[in-house]
Write an enzyme that holds these catalytic residues in place. Structure first.
Site, PDB file in Angstrom:
ATOM      1  N   HIS A   1       0.858   0.326 -10.092  1.00 20.89           N
ATOM      2  CA  HIS A   1      -0.058  -0.461  -9.267  1.00 20.89           C
ATOM      3  C   HIS A   1      -0.608  -1.671 -10.039  1.00 20.89           C
ATOM      4  CE1 HIS A   1      -2.861  -0.137  -5.548  1.00 20.89           C
ATOM      5  NE2 HIS A   1      -2.607  -1.403  -5.853  1.00 20.89           N
TER       6      HIS A   1
ATOM      7  N   GLU B   1      -2.474   8.185  -5.855  1.00 23.65           N
ATOM      8  CA  GLU B   1      -2.578   7.523  -7.155  1.00 23.65           C
ATOM      9  C   GLU B   1      -3.771   8.068  -7.930  1.00 23.65           C
ATOM     10  OE1 GLU B   1      -2.649   3.273  -6.696  1.00 23.65           O
ATOM     11  OE2 GLU B   1      -0.757   3.217  -5.583  1.00 23.65           O
TER      12      GLU B   1
ATOM     13  N   ARG C   1       0.840  -1.186   0.000  1.00 21.20           N
ATOM     14  CA  ARG C   1       0.000   0.000   0.000  1.00 21.20           C
ATOM     15  C   ARG C   1       0.881   1.244   0.000  1.00 21.20           C
ATOM     16  NH1 ARG C   1      -3.523  -2.260  -1.898  1.00 21.20           N
ATOM     17  NH2 ARG C   1      -5.491  -2.964  -1.027  1.00 21.20           N
TER      18      ARG C   1
END
Length: 533
Positions: free
Chosen positions: A282, A264, A235
């Site tokens: 990601h 993000e 994370r």
């Protein structure tokens, strides 16, 4: 006669075709662009469930717009885009697919670790740019190096197992794992400071919480070896990106592999300037296999939830996996809760759900939830679910306890819902499942033993034992054209307090019940209607 409409399921983002297949033919499937609010909000108005990934925000506004919504299903792990507290208060179950991407995420972390050790992306880019730079991209071996795993959960364990095969020595920091359990996996547990000091590679596998945010920050990065390489595919924000950039710039960290970022989408970071940093956007869950697993998992959860079942992957429901032996007791516990409320006529100060018998060899926490759902079904205006029933109890200051014992002298299993009222009076209803078909039966009301099959329409009358009462009850119900299906009288002694328990074919209205109570001198008269409104 028209067919009943199918529950509507809204798919708000592109999901695997296997997701729709897993839902099956019992639902009306709708689709919309969940990232487009103007399209999403009206589409939510009359759906029973919505399936999303990460682009659709199911916030308070969306939940308010979805008047019939029962389930929010996130085809993935993270729930940053779902307002779980608001969903819980609205009685909406939130489910995800917690195990769908663990292999995919672990493999990506291993890939980043290898890429940082051998400079694979940098060398690839240089060669494709016409540059042959063998000496510039000399790397390091993994064999006999120490890998520090920060967070030894499911993904951390998979990474540890895979990197052990490369001949790495694995140490870990996780305050919630016992040293003996880690030792079974060939992993030595250390404090975080010890791990920082000895590791040649560090990989992070923690959830993002207030405690873990910035855990690998400036202070931690002053304790590491200068040749360390750090991977974060968990994370964003657990590794402080600015502190990491400073450490790399100052030569205190040799390199990094990152898949997640504090904000993000991230297209501009000081870390992008370093050749020794490998970055991906990601991709932790981005494999076809993981997406298919996630879609199938949440589709199965939606099917369970819309069938009124508890769901093991529900994040806002206590109870966990339900043993097959426990499952038949759910409707019984719920009906006992509704009977309790009818008998009590008020919300209890304290509520005890007691479960006795061989069923207690399994986890029966779910029976407490089911009983709570029944207790508040006829108390509040909102829809009561397994999700928000504990909230209703908390808001009303009801102390709830679950008591279990394997001892049950008179029945194989028995469930009792017992409450203490504000006056100190105690009210209880007990039931069991009988025979191979698990027939639901009432076996006790307060201190009175009964043996009566549960029915949609019931009544309970307390009075002083004397002749003629049964005839009077039958006469008045007959005049009201209410047919008696079953009746039982229970008393402790002749002339003492007695209880008439009735099952009837139709609901007994208030006027008729008042007339019966007046003629027999009932100290308490309660009708129970267990049909759905």
């Amino acid at each position: 006669m028209s067919k009943p409409s199918k529950p509507a399921v809204l798919i708000a983002e592109e999901l695997s075709p296997a997701t729709v297949d897993a839902l099956g033919p019992d639902f009306e499937i709708r689709q919309c662009d969940g990232a487009n609010r103007a399209e999403l909000l009206p589409a939510l108005a009359d759906v029973d469930a919505v399936l999303v990934r990460s682009a659709t925000k199911i916030d308070a506004e969306a939940i308010a717009a979805a008047k019939k919504l029962k389930v929010v299903a996130r085809a993935g792990v993270g729930l940053d885009n779902v307002d779980v507290p608001t969903a819980t208060k609205a009685g909406v179950m939130v489910v995800n697919a917690p195990t769908s991407n663990i292999i995919t995420a672990a493999e990506l972390a291993c890939g980043l670790l290898i890429a940082t050790a051998r400079n694979i992306p940098q060398a690839n880019a240089a060669l494709k740019n016409g540059e042959w730079k063998r000496s510039k991209y000399t790397g390091v071996e993994l064999s006999e190096k120490t890998l520090g795993v920060v967070g030894l959960g499911r993904i951390g364990v998979l990474v540890a197992q895979r990197m052990s095969a490369f001949g790495m020595k694995v140490v870990a920091y996780d305050p919630y794992v016992q040293p003996a359990r880690a030792a079974q996996m060939g992993v030595k547990l250390l404090s975080l400071d010890e791990l920082l000091e000895v590791s040649d590679f560090i990989t992070v596998h923690l959830p993002k919480t207030p405690e873990t945010l910035g855990l690998i920050g400036d202070e931690a990065l002053h304790k590491v070896k200068p040749e360390v390489r750090i991977v974060n595919a968990a994370r964003g924000g657990i590794v402080d990106e600015e502190a990491l950039a400073s450490a790399i710039k100052e030569g205190r960290v040799a390199g990094a592999g990152l898949d997640v970022y504090a904000s993000e989408p991230c297209t501009d970071s000081p870390l992008f300037a370093f050749d020794q940093v490998v970055c991906t956007p990601h991709l932790g869950a981005s494999t076809g296999e993981a997406q298919e697993k996630a879609g199938i998992a949440v589709a199965k959860s939606v099917r369970l939830a819309l069938a009124g079942e508890l769901v093991p992957d529900a994040v806002n429901v206590q109870g966990g996996v339900i043993a097959e032996e426990v499952r038949p007791g759910l409707p019984l516990a719920e009906k006992l809760g509704r009977i309790f409320t009818a008998l009590a006529g008020e919300v209890a100060v304290r509520l005890d759900v007691e479960v006795y018998g061989e069923i207690t060899q399994h986890d029966v926490k779910v029976l407490e939830l089911s009983a709570l759902k029944g207790v508040f079904e006829d108390v509040v205006d909102e829809t009561v679910s397994y999700v928000n029933a504990p909230l209703f109890a908390q808001e009303r200051g009801v102390e709830v306890r679950l008591t279990t014992s394997s001892e049950s002298p008179e029945h194989r299993n028995v469930v009792t819902v017992r409450g203490t009222l504000s006056s100190g009076e105690e009210v209880s209803a007990s039931g069991t499942l009988a025979g191979p078909k698990n027939q639901q039966k009432i076996v006790a009301i307060n201190d009175h033993d009964v043996d009566l099959a549960l029915a949609d329409h019931m009544a309970f009358l307390s009075y002083t034992d004397r002749p003629g009462v049964v005839g009077t009850v039958g006469r008045i119900l007959g005049e009201a054209e209410v047919n008696i299906a079953g009746m039982q009288v229970s008393r402790a002694e002749e002339g003492g307090e007695a209880l008439v328990a009735l099952t009837v074919d139709d609901n007994i209205n208030g006027t008729v019940l008042t007339e019966i109570a007046g003629e027999i001198g009932a100290t308490k008269a309660r009708a129970v209607n267990l049909t759905e409104d």
